[in-house]
Design an enzyme around this catalytic site. Structure first.
Site, PDB file in Angstrom:
ATOM      1  N   HIS A   1     134.400  64.955  54.229  1.00 50.62           N
ATOM      2  CA  HIS A   1     132.983  65.262  53.972  1.00 50.62           C
ATOM      3  C   HIS A   1     132.731  65.473  52.473  1.00 50.62           C
ATOM      4  CE1 HIS A   1     129.031  67.138  55.641  1.00 50.62           C
ATOM      5  NE2 HIS A   1     128.846  66.631  54.415  1.00 50.62           N
TER       6      HIS A   1
ATOM      7  N   ARG B   1     126.087  62.436  59.369  1.00 50.61           N
ATOM      8  CA  ARG B   1     126.585  63.697  59.920  1.00 50.61           C
ATOM      9  C   ARG B   1     127.532  63.378  61.070  1.00 50.61           C
ATOM     10  NH1 ARG B   1     125.693  66.075  55.973  1.00 50.61           N
ATOM     11  NH2 ARG B   1     124.265  67.801  55.625  1.00 50.61           N
TER      12      ARG B   1
HETATM   13  P1  NDP Z   1     116.046  61.130  54.043  1.00 51.29           P
HETATM   14  O1  NDP Z   1     115.305  62.166  54.789  1.00 51.29           O
HETATM   15  O2  NDP Z   1     115.519  60.687  52.728  1.00 51.29           O
HETATM   16  O3  NDP Z   1     116.195  59.818  54.948  1.00 51.29           O
HETATM   17  C1  NDP Z   1     116.487  59.870  56.302  1.00 51.29           C
HETATM   18  C2  NDP Z   1     116.298  58.480  56.875  1.00 51.29           C
HETATM   19  O4  NDP Z   1     116.700  58.521  58.249  1.00 51.29           O
HETATM   20  C3  NDP Z   1     114.834  58.025  56.854  1.00 51.29           C
HETATM   21  O5  NDP Z   1     114.749  56.656  56.563  1.00 51.29           O
HETATM   22  C4  NDP Z   1     114.389  58.290  58.298  1.00 51.29           C
HETATM   23  O6  NDP Z   1     113.343  57.440  58.750  1.00 51.29           O
HETATM   24  C5  NDP Z   1     115.663  57.967  59.035  1.00 51.29           C
HETATM   25  N1  NDP Z   1     115.641  58.580  60.360  1.00 51.29           N
HETATM   26  C6  NDP Z   1     115.596  59.883  60.694  1.00 51.29           C
HETATM   27  N2  NDP Z   1     115.545  60.030  62.032  1.00 51.29           N
HETATM   28  C7  NDP Z   1     115.555  58.782  62.549  1.00 51.29           C
HETATM   29  C8  NDP Z   1     115.506  58.267  63.858  1.00 51.29           C
HETATM   30  N3  NDP Z   1     115.417  59.054  64.928  1.00 51.29           N
HETATM   31  N4  NDP Z   1     115.511  56.925  64.023  1.00 51.29           N
HETATM   32  C9  NDP Z   1     115.578  56.094  62.951  1.00 51.29           C
HETATM   33  N5  NDP Z   1     115.635  56.517  61.666  1.00 51.29           N
HETATM   34  C10 NDP Z   1     115.617  57.847  61.485  1.00 51.29           C
HETATM   35  O7  NDP Z   1     117.533  61.660  53.920  1.00 51.29           O
HETATM   36  P2  NDP Z   1     118.619  61.271  52.814  1.00 51.29           P
HETATM   37  O8  NDP Z   1     118.675  59.796  52.722  1.00 51.29           O
HETATM   38  O9  NDP Z   1     118.413  62.033  51.567  1.00 51.29           O
HETATM   39  O10 NDP Z   1     119.945  61.848  53.501  1.00 51.29           O
HETATM   40  C11 NDP Z   1     120.368  61.380  54.764  1.00 51.29           C
HETATM   41  C12 NDP Z   1     121.483  62.253  55.314  1.00 51.29           C
HETATM   42  O11 NDP Z   1     122.694  62.016  54.593  1.00 51.29           O
HETATM   43  C13 NDP Z   1     121.297  63.756  55.175  1.00 51.29           C
HETATM   44  O12 NDP Z   1     120.419  64.256  56.153  1.00 51.29           O
HETATM   45  C14 NDP Z   1     122.715  64.254  55.376  1.00 51.29           C
HETATM   46  O13 NDP Z   1     122.961  64.476  56.761  1.00 51.29           O
HETATM   47  C15 NDP Z   1     123.571  63.111  54.877  1.00 51.29           C
HETATM   48  N6  NDP Z   1     124.319  63.440  53.658  1.00 51.29           N
HETATM   49  C16 NDP Z   1     125.689  63.387  53.704  1.00 51.29           C
HETATM   50  C17 NDP Z   1     126.426  63.657  52.580  1.00 51.29           C
HETATM   51  C18 NDP Z   1     127.915  63.538  52.589  1.00 51.29           C
HETATM   52  O14 NDP Z   1     128.564  63.901  51.601  1.00 51.29           O
HETATM   53  N7  NDP Z   1     128.502  63.010  53.634  1.00 51.29           N
HETATM   54  C19 NDP Z   1     125.783  64.039  51.307  1.00 51.29           C
HETATM   55  C20 NDP Z   1     124.350  64.040  51.376  1.00 51.29           C
HETATM   56  C21 NDP Z   1     123.665  63.762  52.512  1.00 51.29           C
HETATM   57  P3  NDP Z   1     111.881  57.471  58.052  1.00 51.29           P
HETATM   58  O15 NDP Z   1     112.071  56.773  56.722  1.00 51.29           O
HETATM   59  O16 NDP Z   1     111.027  56.704  58.995  1.00 51.29           O
HETATM   60  O17 NDP Z   1     111.511  58.919  57.902  1.00 51.29           O
HETATM   61  C1  OXD Z   2     124.601  67.168  52.026  1.00 45.79           C
HETATM   62  C2  OXD Z   2     126.040  67.093  52.239  1.00 45.79           C
HETATM   63  O1  OXD Z   2     123.837  67.187  52.986  1.00 45.79           O
HETATM   64  O2  OXD Z   2     126.821  67.262  51.262  1.00 45.79           O
HETATM   65  O3  OXD Z   2     124.195  67.218  50.841  1.00 45.79           O
HETATM   66  O4  OXD Z   2     126.474  66.861  53.365  1.00 45.79           O
END
Ligand code: NDP
Ligand code: OXD
Length: 313
Positions: free
Chosen positions: A276, A228
């Site tokens: 994005h 993000r």
């Molecule tokens: P998940 O919830 O599966 O994974 C999030 C990961 O981030 C987990 O490993 C979590 O740790 C870690 N995390 C969260 N907070 C912290 C922290 N404070 N310190 C360290 N690690 C942390 O999410 P996804 O993988 O499915 O998606 C991740 C993000 O990708 C979405 O939230 C979105 O913002 C972004 N995204 C962007 C897109 C784009 O087109 N640019 C498309 C889709 C998603 P833990 O395993 O310990 O819970």
């Molecule tokens: C998502 C994105 O969160 O597209 O899926 O950013």
């Protein structure tokens, strides 16, 4: 079953058609066709205005049309019902394509070669094997883990960082603030696939960039952010590129979207910018996934991707 379908700025026709196909008994309404908010059972949304969903008193489940839910978590009036997000191989695969592409573009110095080509210059740069490049993935969730595994398949030396400690065969893992410093010190390419939460906001900053491996085989570190925009401090990215604590960046997400006219990011020669779209939500895959979640809910079964509202993701 009445479903409100609303994604600010998207053309929703294809989405409505797909939901009708997946859930033939559902009535799909949009803000334009809405007459009785109290009749709405479910909301499938992307970036509704804060407070908007509070106007639906009988909602049972809120579905994000993407993987991220930061826009919902930031709504102080979000109804206290389960929030479900998208976890789907289609979306995951698209994100890993983006991450692999960006790593390879920087690793193989593509921006330089495009400049040489434009200037008619035949010039070779030192070639580095993938096994000598250390990639650090921030976030080992659905997207981070898939990307990490695929980066390993190409040969990169991959580590990952998450909030909770993890044991993943074949992958060096780190967690917590100390773990972040330790991973940074062994990172040539930093890939961010974190959600935006109060804890992660602004963490891609100068302090972290300076902790990355400064004497690595690429001549300096690279940052790639598809998590993000609020994770990054754009002023710090520019400063790091100026001072050389970063030598390149790929940014898919921005502090403000669309990126404002006049931002120096648009024209920086070492930044690869995408609007994005690292992993867009495909209507077919996404509606099939969310329809399955609502079917599970109606049958009294647990849904697969309920967001932890305390953690914020
Ligand atoms: P998940 O919830 O599966 O994974 C999030 C990961 O981030 C987990 O490993 C979590 O740790 C870690 N995390 C969260 N907070 C912290 C922290 N404070 N310190 C360290 N690690 C942390 O999410 P996804 O993988 O499915 O998606 C991740 C993000 O990708 C979405 O939230 C979105 O913002 C972004 N995204 C962007 C897109 C784009 O087109 N640019 C498309 C889709 C998603 P833990 O395993 O310990 O819970
Ligand atoms: C998502 C994105 O969160 O597209 O899926 O950013």
């Amino acid at each position: 079953m009445i479903i409100l379908l609303y994604a600010n700025g998207w053309d929703m026709d294809a989405w409505a058609t797909r939901i009708r196909k997946e859930l033939p008994h559902a009535t799909i309404i949009s803000p334009d066709t809405l007459t009785n908010p109290a009749s709405v059972d479910y909301a499938m949304v992307w970036k509704p205005e804060p407070g908007y969903l509070a106007g639906f008193p009988n909602l049972k489940v809120i579905c994000s049309l993407g993987a991220g839910v930061d826009f919902l978590m930031a709504d102080p009036d979000l109804p206290a019902v389960p929030v479900v997000r998208v976890i789907d191989p289609d979306l995951t695969g698209r994100m890993s394509e983006y991450v692999l592409l960006q790593c390879l573009l920087h690793h193989r110095r593509t921006l330089s070669y495009l400049r040489y080509q434009a200037a008619g210059i035949w010039k070779d740069q030192a070639d580095v094997a993938a096994r000598d490049i250390r990639v650090g993935v921030l976030g080992l969730g659905v997207l981070g883990l898939d990307a990490a595994k695929k980066l390993q398949m190409i040969g990169y030396d991959v580590a990952g960082w998450s909030r909770s400690p993890k044991l993943i065969e074949g992958l060096s893992t780190y967690s917590g603030p100390d773990g972040l410093d330790a991973m940074a010190a062994r990172t040539d390419i930093l890939v961010s696939l974190l959600p935006h939460t109060p804890e992660t906001e602004g963490m891609l900053n100068l302090d972290l960039f300076r902790k990355l491996a400064q004497n690595g085989p690429l001549g300096g570190p690279v940052v790639i952010n598809a998590g993000r925009g609020k994770l990054q401090v754009e002023r710090d990215i520019m400063e790091a590129l100026d001072e050389g604590s970063l030598i390149g960046a790929s940014l898919d997400v921005f502090e403000e979207e669309p990126l404002r006219d006049g931002s120096p990011i648009w024209s920086h020669p070492s930044i690869i910018l995408t609007p994005h779209n690292a992993a867009v939500s495909d209507p077919i895959a996404t509606t099939a996934y969310l329809a399955r979640q609502l079917t599970l809910f109606e049958a009294g079964e647990p849904m697969e991707s309920v967001v932890d509202r305390n953690a914020g993701y």
